[in-house]
Design an enzyme around this catalytic site. Structure first.
Site, PDB file in Angstrom:
ATOM      1  N   SER A  51      16.539 -13.276 -14.551  1.00 47.63           N
ATOM      2  CA  SER A  51      17.612 -13.683 -13.645  1.00 47.63           C
ATOM      3  C   SER A  51      17.903 -12.567 -12.632  1.00 47.63           C
ATOM      4  O   SER A  51      17.017 -12.166 -11.884  1.00 47.63           O
ATOM      5  CB  SER A  51      18.860 -14.091 -14.436  1.00 47.63           C
ATOM      6  N   HIS A 110      22.042 -21.166 -13.060  1.00 48.12           N
ATOM      7  CA  HIS A 110      20.716 -21.746 -13.248  1.00 48.12           C
ATOM      8  C   HIS A 110      20.782 -23.242 -13.565  1.00 48.12           C
ATOM      9  O   HIS A 110      20.042 -23.752 -14.404  1.00 48.12           O
ATOM     10  CB  HIS A 110      19.928 -20.968 -14.310  1.00 48.12           C
TER      11      HIS A 110
END
Length: 306
Positions: A87, A195
Site C-alpha cells: 500500500s 482499497h
C-alpha cells in the site's frame, strides 16, 4: 546467491517513538517537516498513538522512516534487485528505486492521506484462518449486490486477507465469513474503506496531484500491488499508484512473483516489521531480514547514520 528484494510496510506499521532512532541525525526529517509544514521529527519521536494514527501524518511518517533506513543501508554499497511496498509502502519503494526523492514522496503521501481521510463512512477488518477465497468473494459480492459495498482489499498471505467497505456491510461480511470457516475477523482502526471502490473519488483527485510529480524511470524492478507485475516506466507507475487506491493490494502475489524471478532474500525496512511474518507464511524457504532502527541497519552491514 539469489536476488534481494527490499520491502516496505504500509499504514498500521507506525509505532510510538519510531523517530527516536534519527534524533542524532535529524537533518533529513527536519527538511521534510519544513516541506510538509509541521514538525514530522517531533511527531515521530514524541507523538502519541492517536497522533500517529492520523492518516495524513502516519503515511509520510512511515514512508520517511522506511526510506531513511534503506538509504542508510545503501550507503554501505547495498542495493536491491527488486522493491515491493505494501500500500503506502510503495512510495518508499519508489524512493529506493530512484523514481522520486524522499521529500517528494512524503508530499505525495500526505496529499494521498488527506484525500483518503475525506472519504467517510467506511471501515476495514482483517480475516484470519480462511483459505477459500472463492467463497469469500462470493460472500462479499452477494452482500455488495444487496446495497452496501464490501470488497476484499488486501490479499496478504495464505489464510489472511482484509475486507473493506461500508461499516454495516463489513460487519455483515464478518459474520458470514466466520460461519464459512474464518477463525477470526478483527476490526481495524482505520478512518475509511481503503482499497475499495469508495476510494475512487479520492483516486480521481490524486491523479491530478501525481500528474505534476517528477517521476523518473525505476532503476530496479518494482512489483506493483495492483497487478503483481514488474514495472519501471514512470507513467505506468503513476497510473498504477492511482489505481492502487481503489484496488486490492495483492501482496502475496507480489512476493510469489519476486520469488519466481529469482529472489531468495527479503529485507524489510520500516518502523515495525509486519511483512516479514507474511512473507514467511508465503514461503518458509526464503531468507528474511529486517531493520526498524539505525542500529539494526548496522547489524545488516549498513552505516549508523541517516
Amino acid at each position: 546467491m539469489g536476488k534481494v528484494a527490499w520491502v516496505f510496510p504500509g499504514q498500521g506499521s507506525q509505532a510510538v517513538g519510531m523517530g527516536q532512532t534519527f534524533l542524532n541525525h535529524p537533518e533529513a526529517l527536519q527538511a521534510i517537516g519544513r516541506r510538509l509544514g509541521f514538525d514530522l521529527l517531533e511527531v515521530m519521536s514524541s507523538g502519541s498513538k492517536e497522533d500517529l494514527q492520523e492518516t495524513e501524518v502516519a503515511q509520510p511518517a512511515i514512508v520517511a522512516h522506511a526510506s531513511l533506513l534503506a538509504q542508510a543501508y545503501a550507503k554501505s554499497g547495498a542495493a536491491p534487485d527488486v522493491v515491493i511496498g505494501h500500500s503506502v509502502g510503495e512510495y518508499a519503494a519508489l524512493v529506493s528505486a530512484g523514481v522520486i526523492d524522499l521529500e517528494e514522496a512524503t508530499v505525495l503521501v500526505r496529499a494521498r492521506g488527506q484525500l483518503m481521510s475525506e472519504v467517510k463512512d467506511g471501515t476495514m477488518a482483517a480475516v484470519v484462518g480462511m483459505t477459500d477465497l472463492q467463497e469469500a468473494l462470493h460472500i462479499t459480492e452477494k452482500i455488495s449486490a444487496s446495497g452496501n459495498l464490501v470488497q476484499i482489499a488486501n490479499l496478504n498471505c495464505p489464510g489472511q486477507f482484509v475486507i473493506s467497505g461500508h461499516v454495516d456491510a463489513v460487519e455483515q461480511a464478518g459474520v458470514e465469513l466466520k460461519a464459512a470457516g474464518a477463525k477470526r475477523v478483527l476490526p481495524l482502526n482505520v478512518s475509511g474503506a481503503f482499497h475499495s471502490s469508495y476510494m475512487m473519488p479520492a483516486a480521481t483527485r490524486f491523479q491530478d496531484v501525481l500528474a505534476s510529480s517528477p517521476f523518473e524511470a525505476a532503476s530496479v524492478d518494482m512489483i506493483s500491488n495492483v497487478d503483481a507485475e514488474v514495472h519501471r516506466d514512470p507513467e505506468q507507475l503513476k497510473a498504477l499508484l492511482t489505481k492502487q487506491l481503489y484496488s486490492s493490494v495483492r501482496f502475496e502475489d507480489c512476493v510469489r512473483k519476486a520469488i519466481a524471478d529469482g529472489v531468495d532474500t527479503f529485507i524489510e525496512f520500516g518502523p515495525s516489521s509486519p511483512l516479514s511474518g507474511l512473507i514467511k507464511r508465503i514461503d518458509s524457504n526464503v531468507s528474511i531480514q529486517k531493520a526498524t532502527t539505525l542500529e539494526e541497519v548496522a547489524s545488516l552491514g549498513g552505516e549508523v547514520r541517516a
